[in-house]
Design a protein around this motif. Structure first.
Motif, PDB file in Angstrom:
ATOM      1  N   ALA A   1      13.198   7.783  -2.339  1.00 36.99           N
ATOM      2  CA  ALA A   1      14.423   8.423  -1.844  1.00 36.99           C
ATOM      3  C   ALA A   1      15.402   8.770  -2.964  1.00 36.99           C
ATOM      4  O   ALA A   1      16.420   9.398  -2.712  1.00 36.99           O
ATOM      5  N   GLU A   2      15.109   8.324  -4.176  1.00 38.72           N
ATOM      6  CA  GLU A   2      15.967   8.660  -5.323  1.00 38.72           C
ATOM      7  C   GLU A   2      15.106   8.586  -6.591  1.00 38.72           C
ATOM      8  O   GLU A   2      14.057   7.921  -6.597  1.00 38.72           O
TER       9      GLU A   2
ATOM     10  N   ASP B   1       5.803   4.180  -5.961  1.00 35.44           N
ATOM     11  CA  ASP B   1       6.732   5.283  -5.735  1.00 35.44           C
ATOM     12  C   ASP B   1       6.315   6.016  -4.459  1.00 35.44           C
ATOM     13  O   ASP B   1       5.135   6.320  -4.272  1.00 35.44           O
ATOM     14  N   ILE B   2       7.282   6.276  -3.590  1.00 36.45           N
ATOM     15  CA  ILE B   2       6.998   7.044  -2.363  1.00 36.45           C
ATOM     16  C   ILE B   2       7.952   8.227  -2.332  1.00 36.45           C
ATOM     17  O   ILE B   2       9.135   8.082  -2.640  1.00 36.45           O
TER      18      ILE B   2
ATOM     19  N   SER C   1      13.325  15.194   4.291  1.00 38.01           N
ATOM     20  CA  SER C   1      13.456  15.357   5.741  1.00 38.01           C
ATOM     21  C   SER C   1      12.875  16.681   6.211  1.00 38.01           C
ATOM     22  O   SER C   1      12.203  16.729   7.246  1.00 38.01           O
TER      23      SER C   1
ATOM     24  N   ASP D   1      12.886  20.056  -6.178  1.00 35.74           N
ATOM     25  CA  ASP D   1      12.459  18.922  -7.019  1.00 35.74           C
ATOM     26  C   ASP D   1      11.502  19.426  -8.089  1.00 35.74           C
ATOM     27  O   ASP D   1      10.599  20.215  -7.793  1.00 35.74           O
TER      28      ASP D   1
ATOM     29  N   ARG E   1      16.037  18.212 -10.811  1.00 35.09           N
ATOM     30  CA  ARG E   1      16.247  19.169  -9.733  1.00 35.09           C
ATOM     31  C   ARG E   1      16.512  20.552 -10.315  1.00 35.09           C
ATOM     32  O   ARG E   1      17.045  20.664 -11.412  1.00 35.09           O
TER      33      ARG E   1
ATOM     34  N   ASN F   1      22.072  11.893  -0.617  1.00 37.51           N
ATOM     35  CA  ASN F   1      22.046  13.201  -1.283  1.00 37.51           C
ATOM     36  C   ASN F   1      23.433  13.828  -1.230  1.00 37.51           C
ATOM     37  O   ASN F   1      24.026  13.920  -0.156  1.00 37.51           O
TER      38      ASN F   1
END
Ligand code: DLL
Length: 432
Positions: free
Chosen positions: A211-212, A232-233, A237, A301, A325, A336
């Motif tokens: 998520a970060e 790492d995942i 959304s 990303d 980014r 975010n």
């Protein structure tokens, strides 16, 4: 070792066959059900039958976060609300969030992909999974929750925050898998140590962190401090939520579940597709989503893809850690944040000039946001109490719109450096 061995280790030829079939079907559905895409196709003279398979991907139009904003809230949905069983939301670029909708089948797919992710990270049906991602409009908590249930693990749906309680349950409930942001994992590890909890009292084996952005250094720190394997995942959304990609035990990139999402890397300036192995912006086309299917969604990303077979036996393509980014989105304590969102809050409030700067720092493992903003000449010569009231008004509004805490510093008119080109809105002093 695998949740769905057949599909996770499928040959590239078979995978491509599945992708072509699914892409063709999805294009036809989108063309009939989403006027936004039908108009885009008509503008460029494209017919659904022109897309024969993934080799034709570059003929398709891109989709951006702005397209979601312009069609807020449900304009890009391909299924009627009667079929949508869940809504989530993430930060939009200004005041309104980006809304995503899932049909029952979408939730089933998400559960399946998160179950694959959990197993790739070492979980099984005997695991006790503590989900310390936020539950709510954010996709982190619910996505992994359904995945862990689907896998048959025991889920602790504790959500984020309340560290003392997290520690107590982790110890008492024998948590084996921790799912949270990497910065919170380090914070928890330090807090456990401060509270005299030794690693022998815990049953932790692995962690699912994302998520970060984070780094190999952070991985080493987490693995040592918690004596676990840290994975790492990745996810977003708009495409689904967590579980779009996951690191297996080889930890040489995150496998993207290509039977559901087709990745590409593009040059963010020329928008040309780049060959495998190049650094560029990650773009996804969903091929099974029913609620909100997206064509060539620009994630912003930056990463690199690798298609050589992984030692784990999984054949799905791998993405490197996110390198940055291609827009100005910041992730602060897992939230975010777009500078443009802060700007619209400031301008709504009034009494301030449209000159501001965001200063992001990291103290220990916590991110801090300071917003320096110029006040109008009139207000500046006003009473101190009025300035203090304005500071707290801005702080509260930022907190309610963006769900983050910030320090507001009102500064003299004309004191923030002006630029002849693009204003420098963000000073990110974090060294992740
Ligand atoms: O952050 C989904 C998620 C939840 C992923 C829990 C992993 C774990 P959004 O709030 O829509 O969704 O934010 C998506 O977060 O475009 C990336 O910029 C960033 N991001 C997500 N995972 C990673 C990661 C969730 N592993 C945005 N490394 C994405 C770096 C990540 N950045």
């Amino acid at each position: 070792m695998y949740w769905n061995e057949k599909i996770e280790t499928i040959s590239r030829d078979e995978l491509n066959y599945i992708q072509n079939e699914r892409l063709g079907k999805m294009i036809r559905t989108i063309y009939h059900n989403v006027p936004f895409y039908r108009n885009k196709f008509q503008e460029i003279g494209l017919k659904p039958d022109d897309i024969k398979g993934i080799d034709d991907l570059s003929k398709l139009p891109f989709t951006t976060k702005n397209d979601l904003r312009d069609n807020y809230p449900y304009g890009l949905f391909a299924s009627p609300l009667s079929q949508i069983i869940r809504l989530h939301a993430s930060s939009g670029t200004t005041g309104k969030p980006t809304v995503v909708g899932y049909t029952r089948e979408d939730i089933n797919t998400w559960s399946e992909l998160c179950a694959r992710a959990l197993v790739a990270a070492g979980a099984d049906n005997t695991s006790v999974v503590q989900i310390s991602y936020g539950y709510g409009l954010f996709t982190g908590g619910f996505g992994l929750h359904y995945g862990a249930e689907h896998l048959g693990a025991s889920v602790i749906p504790i959500s984020s925050g309340n560290t003392a309680r997290q520690e107590m349950l982790m110890k008492d409930f024998h948590t084996t898998v921790l799912a949270c942001t990497p910065s919170y994992a380090i914070y928890l590890a330090d807090s456990l140590k401060e509270n005299g909890v030794s690693l022998d009292e815990l049953h932790l084996k692995s962690g699912i962190f994302g998520a970060e952005p984070w780094s190999e250094n952070m991985r080493r720190e987490i693995e040592t401090k918690l004596n676990i394997s840290a994975h790492d995942i990745y996810g977003l959304s708009e495409i689904m939520g967590p579980g779009v990609a996951i690191e297996c035990s080889c930890k040489s990139g995150m496998h993207i579940w290509e039977d559901h999402f087709i990745p590409e890397i593009i040059d963010p300036v020329t928008l040309e597709t780049l060959p495998i192995g190049s650094l560029g912006e990650l773009v996804f086309t969903t091929i099974t989503k029913e609620g909100l299917p997206l064509l060539r969604y620009r994630t912003r990303d930056l990463t690199v893809l690798h298609d050589d077979v992984c030692e784990c036996g999984r054949t799905h393509i791998r993405m490197e850690r996110i390198k940055g980014r291609s827009d100005d989105m910041l992730i602060i304590r897992g939230v975010n944040v777009f500078p443009s969102q802060i700007e619209s809050v400031l301008l709504d409030i009034g009494d301030v000039e449209p000159h501001y700067q965001l200063i992001v720092t990291r103290e220990g493992n916590m991110d801090n946001l300071e917003i320096q903003v110029e006040v109008t000449e009139n207000l500046f010569s006003d009473k101190i109490s009025n300035l203090a009231a304005l500071e707290s008004k801005i702080k509260n509004k930022i907190s309610s719109v963006l769900q983050i805490n910030s320090k507001i510093t009102l500064v003299e008119p004309k004191s923030i450096p002006r630029s002849e080109g693009k204003a420098k809105r963000v000073i990110d002093k974090r060294n992740i």
